[in-house]
Design a protein around this motif. Structure first.
Motif, PDB file in Angstrom:
ATOM      1  N   LEU A  96       0.788  -1.232   0.000  1.00  0.00           N
ATOM      2  CA  LEU A  96       0.000   0.000   0.000  1.00  0.00           C
ATOM      3  C   LEU A  96       0.826   1.290   0.000  1.00  0.00           C
ATOM      4  CD1 LEU A  96      -3.052  -0.788   2.318  1.00  0.00           C
ATOM      5  CD2 LEU A  96      -2.940  -0.710  -0.178  1.00  0.00           C
ATOM      6  N   PRO A  97       1.888   1.429   0.810  1.00  0.00           N
ATOM      7  CA  PRO A  97       2.641   2.691   0.771  1.00  0.00           C
ATOM      8  C   PRO A  97       3.168   3.028  -0.617  1.00  0.00           C
ATOM      9  CG  PRO A  97       3.239   1.444   2.723  1.00  0.00           C
ATOM     10  CD  PRO A  97       2.386   0.538   1.880  1.00  0.00           C
ATOM     11  N   PRO A 127      -3.703   7.291   7.090  1.00  0.00           N
ATOM     12  CA  PRO A 127      -3.772   6.341   8.214  1.00  0.00           C
ATOM     13  C   PRO A 127      -3.396   4.911   7.812  1.00  0.00           C
ATOM     14  CG  PRO A 127      -5.647   7.823   8.282  1.00  0.00           C
ATOM     15  CD  PRO A 127      -4.946   8.089   6.982  1.00  0.00           C
ATOM     16  N   LYS A 128      -3.910   4.441   6.675  1.00  0.00           N
ATOM     17  CA  LYS A 128      -3.562   3.095   6.206  1.00  0.00           C
ATOM     18  C   LYS A 128      -2.075   3.009   5.869  1.00  0.00           C
ATOM     19  CE  LYS A 128      -8.094   2.010   4.180  1.00  0.00           C
ATOM     20  NZ  LYS A 128      -8.803   1.656   2.917  1.00  0.00           N
ATOM     21  N   MET A 129      -1.570   4.050   5.239  1.00  0.00           N
ATOM     22  CA  MET A 129      -0.162   4.065   4.848  1.00  0.00           C
ATOM     23  C   MET A 129       0.752   4.031   6.068  1.00  0.00           C
ATOM     24  SD  MET A 129       1.677   6.826   2.357  1.00  0.00           S
ATOM     25  CE  MET A 129       3.459   6.819   2.090  1.00  0.00           C
ATOM     26  N   THR A 133      12.459   9.555  -1.338  1.00  0.00           N
ATOM     27  CA  THR A 133      13.004   9.077  -0.065  1.00  0.00           C
ATOM     28  C   THR A 133      12.135   7.987   0.547  1.00  0.00           C
ATOM     29  OG1 THR A 133      13.928  11.286   0.345  1.00  0.00           O
ATOM     30  CG2 THR A 133      13.785   9.786   2.216  1.00  0.00           C
ATOM     31  N   LEU A 134      10.825   8.184   0.538  1.00  0.00           N
ATOM     32  CA  LEU A 134       9.931   7.178   1.108  1.00  0.00           C
ATOM     33  C   LEU A 134       9.999   5.874   0.321  1.00  0.00           C
ATOM     34  CD1 LEU A 134       6.855   9.455   1.902  1.00  0.00           C
ATOM     35  CD2 LEU A 134       8.281   8.253   3.568  1.00  0.00           C
ATOM     36  N   LEU A 135      10.047   5.968  -0.999  1.00  0.00           N
ATOM     37  CA  LEU A 135      10.167   4.757  -1.814  1.00  0.00           C
ATOM     38  C   LEU A 135      11.463   4.024  -1.486  1.00  0.00           C
ATOM     39  CD1 LEU A 135       8.919   6.018  -5.312  1.00  0.00           C
ATOM     40  CD2 LEU A 135       7.774   4.367  -3.827  1.00  0.00           C
ATOM     41  N   VAL A 195      -6.934  13.182  -1.734  1.00  0.00           N
ATOM     42  CA  VAL A 195      -7.200  11.740  -1.688  1.00  0.00           C
ATOM     43  C   VAL A 195      -6.060  11.022  -0.977  1.00  0.00           C
ATOM     44  CG1 VAL A 195      -7.482   9.657  -3.087  1.00  0.00           C
ATOM     45  CG2 VAL A 195      -8.637  11.775  -3.766  1.00  0.00           C
ATOM     46  N   PHE A 196      -4.826  11.393  -1.311  1.00  0.00           N
ATOM     47  CA  PHE A 196      -3.653  10.789  -0.671  1.00  0.00           C
ATOM     48  C   PHE A 196      -3.683  11.035   0.837  1.00  0.00           C
ATOM     49  CE2 PHE A 196       0.662  10.724   0.912  1.00  0.00           C
ATOM     50  CZ  PHE A 196       1.241   9.661   0.253  1.00  0.00           C
ATOM     51  N   TYR A 197      -4.042  12.261   1.222  1.00  0.00           N
ATOM     52  CA  TYR A 197      -4.101  12.607   2.643  1.00  0.00           C
ATOM     53  C   TYR A 197      -5.094  11.715   3.382  1.00  0.00           C
ATOM     54  CZ  TYR A 197      -4.764  15.333   6.906  1.00  0.00           C
ATOM     55  OH  TYR A 197      -4.855  15.719   8.222  1.00  0.00           O
TER      56      TYR A 197
END
Length: 423
Positions: free
Chosen positions: A235-236, A412-414, A347-349, A406-408
């Motif tokens: 998911l992330p 929580p799931k991310m 960076t997150l990836l 939408v991303f925001y």
């Protein structure tokens, strides 16, 4: 007096924090070589556009040449990512940088001897696009090999963005002067020479990027499917790519509409166009510097939608603006949002991806810029002819803002999936 020393101490600490990735020898070598090479790359980009304009006088041909140089990265991206995962990344980059040097040298010879034709530029541009299809994901994935401390990876990525945007300010200016004095050929020649710095830096590194022959090797088709399946089901990464693709497809094509705004809306012509891009570049440098000063990756997931929303909102406001000074201020903030979203996503990836799939994921990251942005540029050009540049930019920016919202909502799931990684 005490407060003065405290302020100086804080400034010194922040300065060290911003460049902390340079304490790694391998990255320090890369940083030095990359700084020289990127200025040459931007010089060549400007020289190619001007050369095509001189040869044809056609804006359409300029667009076609740029399209030819970008689309191979989109077509070859998945295969390139697989190669990056399978083989030694440093050797891949040495090869691609050498080929890029030979491409620039060939362009220089053709121009300086007066034999250059449009088809030469298109063919060599396509060749460079194929080279960059392998070079870009390899360089993105190689950062983790150069920086031993993962906490410094965010800083390394931010410093790399500072290099690119500083070169974006310096390179075109130098190219403009050289073209006026000695012609385009010298720009290509200097760019070819600039690759020597990167190649020497890479060869001087003491690094282990992994075995040449992975112990487990599936078929190419299986590994390609594995990469796409991993990106979709984790998911992330899925959420990060969702927003990245929206920004690249509808946000980044603002570049092709800038000449229309500079000339028809703001009435400043090519001079105003240069000011607009300089304002964007300056904002990008400030945004990258802010992220470079961060000491940890945690929290970047909050910055990602905020930066994307700022970028989209800036485009919406810019599309309805007619004031020159306000336009420059808006594009400054657009540059901040654009680069902060790009760095945070990268960076997150790099943080969440499995090492064995890093090349394939970073190739998808590069594909967004190399493929979706050119396609979005074609759509932007078409819509601008139908409904006008302001309306087109307003629609594109609005969709970017919606995508950020939408991303925001998915945060929580991310965060639930990333909490284990952070801890």
């Amino acid at each position: 007096m005490g407060s003065k020393w405290e302020i100086q101490a804080k400034l010194t600490a922040n300065s060290k924090l911003i460049v902390r990735a340079l304490r790694h020898r391998n990255y320090r070598l890369f940083f030095t070589g990359q700084t020289i090479s990127m200025i040459g790359t931007w010089m060549q980009d400007i020289a190619i556009n001007w050369l095509i304009y001189e040869l044809t006088g056609s804006p359409l041909m300029i667009g076609m040449v740029n399209f030819c140089s970008k689309i191979p990265g989109f077509m070859l991206g998945p295969f390139a990512g697989l190669i990056v995962d399978r083989f030694n990344r440093r050797r891949i980059i040495i090869f691609t940088q050498t080929m890029s040097m030979l491409q620039a040298l060939t362009m220089a010879i053709l121009v300086l001897t007066g034999r250059v034709e449009v088809w030469h530029v298109m063919a060599l541009g396509t060749l460079l696009g194929c080279i960059q299809a392998f070079d870009l994901p390899a360089r993105h994935a190689f950062i983790v090999d150069m920086v031993d401390d993962r906490d410094d990876m965010n800083n390394a990525i931010a410093l790399n963005s500072i290099i690119i945007n500083t070169a974006r300010l310096v390179g075109p200016s130098v190219a403009g002067i050289l073209i006026a004095i000695v012609g385009e050929g010298i720009c290509f020649l200097l760019n070819a020479g600039s690759f020597i710095a990167v190649i020497m830096a890479l060869m001087a590194m003491k690094i282990n990027t992994g075995p040449e022959e992975p112990s487990r090797r599936w078929s190419i088709g299986h590994e390609l499917r594995e990469g796409f399946s991993y990106a979709y089901h984790f998911l992330p990464i899925r959420y990060l790519f969702f927003l990245l693709w929206i920004i690249c497809f509808l946000g980044m094509p603002y570049i092709v509409l800038m000449p229309i705004f500079a000339d028809q809306v703001l009435g400043g012509g090519s001079t105003m166009l240069g000011f607009l891009f300089s304002a964007t570049g300056l904002g990008a440098i400030c945004g990258a510097s802010f992220l470079a000063a961060r000491s940890q990756v945690a929290g970047l997931e909050n910055i990602t939608p905020a930066a994307a929303g700022l970028f989209g909102l800036a485009l919406v406001v810019f599309s309805q603006n007619t004031s020159v000074w306000l336009a420059l201020g808006i594009m400054f903030f657009a540059g901040i949002g654009m680069i902060m979203h790009s760095i945070a996503t990268n960076t997150l990836l790099q943080t969440v991806v499995d090492d064995g799939k890093r090349g394939r994921i970073m190739s998808m990251y590069s594909m967004a810029f190399q493929g979706l942005t050119p396609l979005g540029s074609l759509l932007a050009g078409f819509l601008a002819q139908q409904i006008g540049a302001p309306a087109t930019e307003c629609i594109f920016g609005s969709v970017c803002v919606i995508g950020a919202m939408v991303f925001y909502n998915c945060l929580p799931k991310m965060k639930a999936h990333m909490s284990v990684i952070y801890n």
